[in-house]
Design a protein around this motif. Structure first.
Motif, mmCIF file in Angstrom:
data_model
loop_
_atom_site.group_PDB
_atom_site.id
_atom_site.type_symbol
_atom_site.label_atom_id
_atom_site.label_comp_id
_atom_site.label_asym_id
_atom_site.label_seq_id
_atom_site.Cartn_x
_atom_site.Cartn_y
_atom_site.Cartn_z
ATOM 1 N N ASN A 1 0.771 -1.063 0.081
ATOM 2 C CA ASN A 1 0.021 0.054 0.018
ATOM 3 C C ASN A 1 0.901 1.290 -0.062
ATOM 4 N N GLY A 2 1.118 1.620 -1.313
ATOM 5 C CA GLY A 2 1.922 2.909 -1.316
ATOM 6 C C GLY A 2 3.416 2.851 -0.535
ATOM 7 N N GLN A 3 3.646 3.424 0.546
ATOM 8 C CA GLN A 3 4.844 3.499 1.081
ATOM 9 C C GLN A 3 5.176 2.302 1.735
ATOM 10 N N PHE A 4 4.210 1.169 1.973
ATOM 11 C CA PHE A 4 4.153 0.056 2.672
ATOM 12 C C PHE A 4 4.340 -1.196 1.713
ATOM 13 N N PRO A 5 5.385 -1.862 2.050
ATOM 14 C CA PRO A 5 5.698 -3.129 1.113
ATOM 15 C C PRO A 5 4.961 -3.982 0.787
ATOM 16 N N LYS A 6 4.741 -4.795 -0.275
ATOM 17 C CA LYS A 6 4.065 -5.925 -0.357
ATOM 18 C C LYS A 6 4.596 -6.929 0.259
ATOM 19 N N LEU A 7 3.879 -7.682 1.130
ATOM 20 C CA LEU A 7 4.739 -8.977 1.595
ATOM 21 C C LEU A 7 4.003 -10.356 0.966
ATOM 22 N N SER B 1 5.977 -13.355 19.061
ATOM 23 C CA SER B 1 6.997 -14.420 19.491
ATOM 24 C C SER B 1 7.438 -14.985 18.370
ATOM 25 N N GLU B 2 8.349 -15.801 18.653
ATOM 26 C CA GLU B 2 9.288 -16.341 17.354
ATOM 27 C C GLU B 2 8.348 -17.249 16.679
ATOM 28 N N ASP B 3 7.163 -18.077 17.012
ATOM 29 C CA ASP B 3 6.070 -18.684 16.676
ATOM 30 C C ASP B 3 5.237 -17.837 15.617
ATOM 31 N N ASP B 4 5.002 -16.630 16.253
ATOM 32 C CA ASP B 4 4.279 -15.792 15.374
ATOM 33 C C ASP B 4 4.644 -15.298 14.310
ATOM 34 N N ILE B 5 6.008 -14.977 14.317
ATOM 35 C CA ILE B 5 6.774 -14.640 13.237
ATOM 36 C C ILE B 5 6.890 -15.524 12.343
ATOM 37 N N LYS B 6 7.199 -16.707 12.453
ATOM 38 C CA LYS B 6 7.094 -17.779 11.585
ATOM 39 C C LYS B 6 6.009 -18.081 10.750
ATOM 40 N N ALA B 7 4.678 -18.107 11.770
ATOM 41 C CA ALA B 7 3.465 -18.149 11.047
ATOM 42 C C ALA B 7 2.949 -17.057 10.018
ATOM 43 N N LEU B 8 3.334 -15.744 10.574
ATOM 44 C CA LEU B 8 3.042 -14.805 9.767
ATOM 45 C C LEU B 8 3.707 -14.788 8.433
ATOM 46 N N ALA B 9 5.085 -15.050 8.569
ATOM 47 C CA ALA B 9 5.997 -15.164 7.275
ATOM 48 C C ALA B 9 5.481 -16.140 6.362
ATOM 49 N N GLU B 10 4.922 -17.324 6.726
ATOM 50 C CA GLU B 10 4.410 -18.415 6.195
ATOM 51 C C GLU B 10 3.358 -17.983 5.357
ATOM 52 N N TYR B 11 2.437 -17.278 6.078
ATOM 53 C CA TYR B 11 1.255 -16.816 5.609
ATOM 54 C C TYR B 11 1.365 -15.543 4.297
ATOM 55 N N ALA B 12 2.234 -14.842 4.718
ATOM 56 C CA ALA B 12 2.553 -13.879 3.523
ATOM 57 C C ALA B 12 3.262 -14.403 2.318
ATOM 58 N N GLY B 13 4.138 -15.529 2.449
ATOM 59 C CA GLY B 13 4.726 -16.381 1.472
ATOM 60 C C GLY B 13 3.907 -17.115 0.668
ATOM 61 N N SER B 14 2.609 -17.517 1.382
ATOM 62 C CA SER B 14 1.684 -18.451 0.751
ATOM 63 C C SER B 14 0.628 -17.604 -0.189
ATOM 64 N N LEU B 15 0.652 -16.408 0.115
ATOM 65 C CA LEU B 15 -0.303 -15.385 -0.935
ATOM 66 C C LEU B 15 -0.152 -15.381 -2.388
ATOM 67 N N LYS B 16 -0.995 -15.364 -3.212
ATOM 68 C CA LYS B 16 -0.941 -15.274 -4.550
ATOM 69 C C LYS B 16 -0.518 -13.800 -4.578
ATOM 70 N N THR B 17 0.003 -13.282 -5.660
ATOM 71 C CA THR B 17 0.215 -11.965 -5.901
ATOM 72 C C THR B 17 -0.388 -11.796 -7.212
ATOM 73 N N PRO B 18 -0.689 -10.538 -7.435
ATOM 74 C CA PRO B 18 -1.585 -9.828 -8.406
ATOM 75 C C PRO B 18 -0.346 -9.753 -9.735
#
Length: 189
Positions: A133-139, A172-189
């Motif tokens: 979103n503008g200045q915020f990166p696509k994850l 937490s480390e678990d939160d970071i890993k889960a968020l990262a896996e979710y972002a990576g799994s998303l399809k990009t336009p």
């Protein structure tokens, strides 16, 4: 109308009428050859060490390149790569990479489901599908390992960005890993 007013008015009018120099996508593509080793031939990185640039917003890419150029953002390789970039080079590179299609990096499906539940805190800035979103990166579509490292760097303070530092400290480390896996799994336009 006095002369000073006429000159000032004419100057302002000229600024409004003169078009800003448009970025040159072909020049950006030509300049990108130095970027391909890390960020991939089409802006999609093959290595989890480096972010994909394809589909990032122009505003984000321009800001980050300027921060690397000035040393405000510290990364030895990127600081060296950006130090001689002119503003036009930065605009051209940003125009080129922002127009390329992204690609999902994949992610562990079970962790991605857990990350989806935690991602609401990211959506206000990064978009409802983490598309940027503008200045915020696509994850969306980034390598999970890359996202994990960035979140860990925000958490420990080695990467600075006020709000991100504060948010990452709550993860937490678990939160970071889960968020990262979710972002990576998303399809990009």
């Amino acid at each position: 109308m006095n002369t000073t007013y006429k000159i000032g008015f004419s100057f302002i009018l000229a600024l409004l009428v003169i078009p800003a120099q448009a970025a040159d996508i072909n020049a950006g593509k030509n300049r990108s050859s130095a970027c391909m080793g890390c960020h991939g031939g089409n802006g999609v990185s093959n290595s989890s060490l480096f972010p994909s640039l394809a589909g990032q917003s122009r505003a984000y890419l321009e800001t980050q390149l300027k921060h690397f150029r000035s040393g405000e953002r510290s990364n030895a390789t990127m600081n060296a790569m950006a130090k001689d970039l002119k503003d036009a080079d930065i605009q051209n590179l940003a125009a080129y990479y922002s127009g390329l299609p992204g690609k999902s990096a994949g992610g562990d499906a079970s962790l991605a489901r857990a990350g989806k539940d935690k991602a609401a805190m990211c959506m206000g800035c990064h978009g409802n599908e983490l598309q940027g979103n503008g200045q915020f990166p696509k994850l969306a579509g980034q390598h999970p390992e890359y996202i994990s490292k960035q979140l860990a760097d925000f958490k420990n303070g080695s990467r600075k960005a006020g709000q991100m530092n504060a948010i990452a400290k709550t993860l937490s480390e678990d939160d970071i890993k889960a968020l990262a896996e979710y972002a990576g799994s998303l399809k990009t336009p």
